[in-house]
Write a protein that holds these residues in place. Structure first.
Motif, short mmCIF file in Angstrom:
data_model
loop_
_atom_site.label_atom_id
_atom_site.label_comp_id
_atom_site.label_asym_id
_atom_site.label_seq_id
_atom_site.Cartn_x
_atom_site.Cartn_y
_atom_site.Cartn_z
N PRO A 1 -4.80 6.96 -26.11
CA PRO A 1 -3.92 6.11 -26.93
C PRO A 1 -2.65 6.81 -27.39
O PRO A 1 -1.59 6.19 -27.47
CB PRO A 1 -4.81 5.73 -28.13
N GLN A 2 -2.77 8.10 -27.67
CA GLN A 2 -1.58 8.85 -28.07
C GLN A 2 -0.70 9.19 -26.86
O GLN A 2 0.53 9.20 -26.95
CB GLN A 2 -1.99 10.15 -28.76
N ALA A 3 -1.35 9.43 -25.72
CA ALA A 3 -0.60 9.79 -24.52
C ALA A 3 0.23 8.62 -24.00
O ALA A 3 1.30 8.83 -23.39
CB ALA A 3 -1.55 10.28 -23.43
N LEU B 1 0.83 -1.21 0.00
CA LEU B 1 0.00 0.00 0.00
C LEU B 1 0.87 1.26 0.00
O LEU B 1 0.60 2.21 -0.74
CB LEU B 1 -0.92 0.01 1.22
N GLY B 2 1.89 1.26 0.86
CA GLY B 2 2.76 2.43 0.94
C GLY B 2 3.45 2.72 -0.38
O GLY B 2 3.46 3.87 -0.86
N LEU B 3 4.02 1.70 -0.98
CA LEU B 3 4.70 1.88 -2.27
C LEU B 3 3.72 2.27 -3.35
O LEU B 3 4.00 3.15 -4.19
CB LEU B 3 5.43 0.60 -2.65
N GLY B 4 2.54 1.62 -3.37
CA GLY B 4 1.56 1.90 -4.41
C GLY B 4 0.97 3.29 -4.30
O GLY B 4 0.83 4.00 -5.31
N LEU B 5 0.61 3.71 -3.08
CA LEU B 5 0.05 5.04 -2.89
C LEU B 5 1.06 6.12 -3.24
O LEU B 5 0.72 7.14 -3.85
CB LEU B 5 -0.40 5.22 -1.43
N ASN B 6 2.31 5.91 -2.86
CA ASN B 6 3.36 6.87 -3.19
C ASN B 6 3.60 6.92 -4.69
O ASN B 6 3.70 8.01 -5.28
CB ASN B 6 4.65 6.48 -2.45
N SER B 7 3.68 5.77 -5.32
CA SER B 7 3.92 5.73 -6.76
C SER B 7 2.77 6.37 -7.53
O SER B 7 2.99 7.04 -8.55
CB SER B 7 4.11 4.29 -7.22
N GLY B 8 1.53 6.20 -7.04
CA GLY B 8 0.37 6.78 -7.71
C GLY B 8 0.49 8.28 -7.89
O GLY B 8 0.04 8.82 -8.91
N ALA B 9 1.09 8.96 -6.91
CA ALA B 9 1.24 10.42 -7.01
C ALA B 9 2.16 10.78 -8.17
O ALA B 9 1.89 11.73 -8.93
CB ALA B 9 1.79 10.97 -5.70
N TYR B 10 3.25 10.06 -8.31
CA TYR B 10 4.19 10.34 -9.40
C TYR B 10 3.62 9.93 -10.75
O TYR B 10 3.79 10.63 -11.76
CB TYR B 10 5.52 9.63 -9.14
N VAL B 11 2.93 8.79 -10.78
CA VAL B 11 2.30 8.35 -12.02
C VAL B 11 1.23 9.35 -12.45
O VAL B 11 1.06 9.62 -13.65
CB VAL B 11 1.69 6.94 -11.87
N GLY B 12 0.51 9.91 -11.49
CA GLY B 12 -0.51 10.91 -11.81
C GLY B 12 0.07 12.10 -12.55
O GLY B 12 -0.52 12.58 -13.53
N GLU B 13 1.21 12.58 -12.11
CA GLU B 13 1.85 13.71 -12.79
C GLU B 13 2.38 13.31 -14.16
O GLU B 13 2.35 14.09 -15.10
CB GLU B 13 2.99 14.26 -11.93
N ILE B 14 2.84 12.07 -14.27
CA ILE B 14 3.32 11.58 -15.57
C ILE B 14 2.16 11.50 -16.56
O ILE B 14 2.28 11.92 -17.72
CB ILE B 14 4.00 10.21 -15.40
N VAL B 15 1.02 10.96 -16.10
CA VAL B 15 -0.16 10.86 -16.97
C VAL B 15 -0.64 12.25 -17.36
O VAL B 15 -0.99 12.50 -18.53
CB VAL B 15 -1.28 10.07 -16.26
N ARG B 16 -0.68 13.16 -16.41
CA ARG B 16 -1.11 14.54 -16.70
C ARG B 16 -0.23 15.18 -17.77
O ARG B 16 -0.73 15.79 -18.73
CB ARG B 16 -1.07 15.39 -15.44
#
Length: 219
Positions: free
Chosen positions: A140-142, A94-109
């Motif tokens: 799909p392009q992102a 959970l700790g690793l996943g929740l933390n990674s989600g924040a960085y992935v969110g910025e990458i997706v944005r």
């Protein structure tokens, strides 16, 4: 002396491999959580809904602005004070996943924002709704834009997973420390631990490069 060290290493290797297996499992499940959360956060960050955008920004700011180690402590040592007991490996995932989600969110944005705004306008002019345009045209392009930074994030996550050793998860790092407590061969064991981390990150890097090449076929 050399024979003794080889013997120690040979006896330690099965336990190190067990720890490496745990590290891979933790990273895999954390990556799945990170992708799910990050995709939602990334979409919320580019949405027109101010509430969703604000909540996503607050989540990202918190998890990027506080140390992963403290987040792990909150989950494993803090939640029991609220009557919520979770096992160490669950807290780690959970700790690793929740933390990674924040960085992935910025990458997706950033990946979505990298797509020309004309793409959305063209999709809407064809009668697509905003969700349809996002699903069939923009995302799909992102994906091609985000694969390299996502790969780097997951490689970093694998290495950061060594922090879970402090909450009694028997990952590669903790297995190494337990072996050292019995053998006192710090340099030898930590060198073996570093070598195994290198092998895992090397393989992950090659997988990311392969995925990137596959996505670029036809460009």
């Amino acid at each position: 002396m050399i024979v003794d060290k080889i013997t120690v290493l040979r006896q330690a290797f099965p336990y190190l491999l067990q720890g490496a297996g745990m590290t891979i499992r933790l990273t895999f499940f954390a990556v799945m959580i990170g992708i799910a959360i990050g995709t939602i956060l990334g979409l919320a960050r580019v949405s027109r809904n101010k509430l969703f955008k604000g909540l996503a920004k607050a989540y990202i700011e918190f998890f990027r602005g506080t140390p992963l180690l403290i987040q792990l402590f909150l989950l494993y040592y803090g939640l029991p004070n609220l009557g919520i007991d979770i096992q160490s490996h669950v807290a780690a995932i959970l700790g690793l996943g929740l933390n990674s989600g924040a960085y992935v969110g910025e990458i997706v944005r950033s990946g979505i924002n990298a797509i020309d705004t004309g793409q959305m306008e063209a999709a809407r002019s064809l009668g697509m709704s905003y969700p349809q345009a996002m699903k069939y045209v923009i995302l799909p392009q992102a994906i091609k834009q985000v694969v390299p930074p996502l790969g780097n994030e997951f490689i970093a996550l694998l290495k950061d997973s060594s922090l879970v050793s402090v909450i009694a998860v028997r990952d590669l790092t903790r297995q190494g420390r337990l072996i050292i407590s019995r053998t006192y061969e710090s340099f030898l064991i930590f060198t073996a631990v570093a070598a195994l981390y290198f092998v895992m990150t090397f393989i992950m890097t090659r997988l990311v490069n392969y995925a990137e090449r596959r996505l670029n076929v036809g460009d």
